[in-house]
Scaffold this motif. Structure first.
Motif, short mmCIF file in Angstrom:
data_model
loop_
_atom_site.label_atom_id
_atom_site.label_comp_id
_atom_site.label_asym_id
_atom_site.label_seq_id
_atom_site.Cartn_x
_atom_site.Cartn_y
_atom_site.Cartn_z
N SER A 109 0.81 -1.22 0.00
CA SER A 109 0.00 0.00 0.00
C SER A 109 0.84 1.27 0.00
O SER A 109 0.32 2.38 -0.02
CB SER A 109 -0.89 0.02 1.25
OG SER A 109 -0.09 0.17 2.42
N PHE A 129 0.47 -6.64 1.43
CA PHE A 129 -0.82 -7.33 1.54
C PHE A 129 -0.88 -8.45 0.52
O PHE A 129 -0.13 -8.49 -0.46
CB PHE A 129 -2.00 -6.35 1.33
CG PHE A 129 -2.07 -5.76 -0.05
CD1 PHE A 129 -2.72 -6.43 -1.09
CD2 PHE A 129 -1.50 -4.52 -0.31
CE1 PHE A 129 -2.78 -5.89 -2.35
CE2 PHE A 129 -1.56 -3.97 -1.58
CZ PHE A 129 -2.20 -4.65 -2.61
N ALA A 137 -3.85 -11.08 -1.70
CA ALA A 137 -5.22 -11.11 -2.18
C ALA A 137 -5.40 -12.28 -3.14
O ALA A 137 -4.42 -12.81 -3.69
CB ALA A 137 -5.58 -9.80 -2.89
N GLN A 143 -9.38 -9.59 -0.48
CA GLN A 143 -8.18 -9.21 0.25
C GLN A 143 -7.87 -10.19 1.37
O GLN A 143 -8.77 -10.78 1.98
CB GLN A 143 -8.31 -7.80 0.81
CG GLN A 143 -8.34 -6.72 -0.25
CD GLN A 143 -8.23 -5.33 0.34
OE1 GLN A 143 -7.82 -5.15 1.48
NE2 GLN A 143 -8.60 -4.33 -0.44
N ARG A 159 -8.04 0.00 0.92
CA ARG A 159 -8.75 -1.16 1.45
C ARG A 159 -10.25 -1.10 1.13
O ARG A 159 -10.89 -2.12 0.91
CB ARG A 159 -8.53 -1.25 2.96
CG ARG A 159 -7.14 -1.72 3.34
CD ARG A 159 -6.94 -1.71 4.84
NE ARG A 159 -5.66 -2.27 5.23
CZ ARG A 159 -5.16 -2.24 6.46
NH1 ARG A 159 -5.87 -1.65 7.44
NH2 ARG A 159 -3.98 -2.78 6.73
N THR A 210 -11.44 -4.03 -3.51
CA THR A 210 -12.06 -5.24 -2.98
C THR A 210 -13.39 -5.48 -3.68
O THR A 210 -14.02 -4.55 -4.19
CB THR A 210 -12.28 -5.14 -1.45
OG1 THR A 210 -12.71 -6.39 -0.93
CG2 THR A 210 -13.30 -4.07 -1.11
#
Length: 275
Positions: free
Chosen positions: A79, A84, A86, A99, A119, A123
């Motif tokens: 980010s 992260f 996914a 995610q 976030r 998604t």
């Protein structure tokens, strides 16, 4: 350093045409019935986040914010602060993002603000549009829009690297608050190293053998540094003062000393092609 992204991005996207062969079958008797709707080619490229818009408010992405989507549907990214994971599935022009948990470093200021909106927007089921090296993902209600650009990989030599986190074994931590973006360096093709440790400018040499970089004698300016800049400078001085193992990950770089200490850096964003 590469001067444009258009040529490299076009080559990347051209290599992804094969991914469209397993497109979505249309049913019914209307136009296009029985034909195949190609899956939008998003896998296999490194996508840099440009902006995220949530409820009409646009937030620009910090350097290093990106996502890579594998052909197996697994995605990983950053980010601009935290990493992260996914799961991504593609059906026609719909990209569905689920995610997963990522790292949990504190993200101050603009980086924290961007992570929050990312976030929210990155998604669920998103309509995708690819235009050259640009990718736009839009929520079904049109309220959330994620804009990305494909980027070529960055070579070790000739790239301007900005230090974004410190490493201690398997643990990564943010650079001291107030020193963000102040430490950067370039390893020239002839092995000369120059840059900033966060306060003082420095220079040294680098000999590369396999995945090991052996640095020569380091020289610095003599400015007095206090606070976060000095804390960062002390950590980096130790790494540049000896040998380190390096690892490249597209536009990311880690340098790790024999004792496990080190840092992660991100390449300066590639210049954007003219619209």
């Amino acid at each position: 350093m590469l001067k444009t992204r258009t040529t490299a991005a076009t080559a990347v996207l051209a290599s992804l045409v094969v991914l469209s062969a397993c497109g979505t079958e249309r049913s019914g008797s209307g136009p296009g019935a029985g034909s195949v709707a190609p899956d939008v080619p998003v896998a296999g490229a490194h996508w840099a986040f440009d902006t995220v818009t949530v409820a009409g408010k646009e937030t620009r992405a910090p350097d290093g914010a990106h996502v890579e989507i594998g052909k197996d549907g697994r995605a990983s990214g950053n980010s601009g602060c935290n990493g992260f994971g996914a799961e991504v599935s593609v059906e026609g022009d719909t990209v569905t993002v689920k995610q997963q948990q990522g790292t949990e470093m504190a993200c101050p200021g603009e980086r924290g603000a961007f992570e929050t909106v990312l976030r929210k927007a990155f998604t669920g089921a998103l309509k995708a549009r690819v235009d050259g090296d640009r990718l736009t993902l839009t929520s079904s209600d049109g309220e959330n829009v994620v804009a990305l650009t494909s980027e070529p990989p960055a070579p070790l030599n000739g790239t301007e690297w900005t230090v974004e986190s410190l490493l201690a074994g398997q643990t990564a931590s943010s650079v001291p608050a107030g020193s963000e973006g102040k430490a950067h360096f370039v390893i020239d093709k002839d092995g000369k190293v120059r840059g900033s440790l966060g306060c003082n400018r420095f220079s040294t040499t680098a000999k590369i053998s396999g995945r090991t970089v052996t640095f020569g004698e380091i020289t610095t300016t003599r400015m007095r540094c206090t606070g976060p800049e000095m804390a960062l400078e002390t950590k980096l001085y130790d790494v540049f003062g000896d040998s380190a193992t390096y690892e490249l990950s597209h536009r990311g770089l880690t340098l790790t000393a024999p004792d496990g200490s080190g840092f992660a850096a991100v390449a300066k964003p590639a210049p954007k092609a003219a619209s």
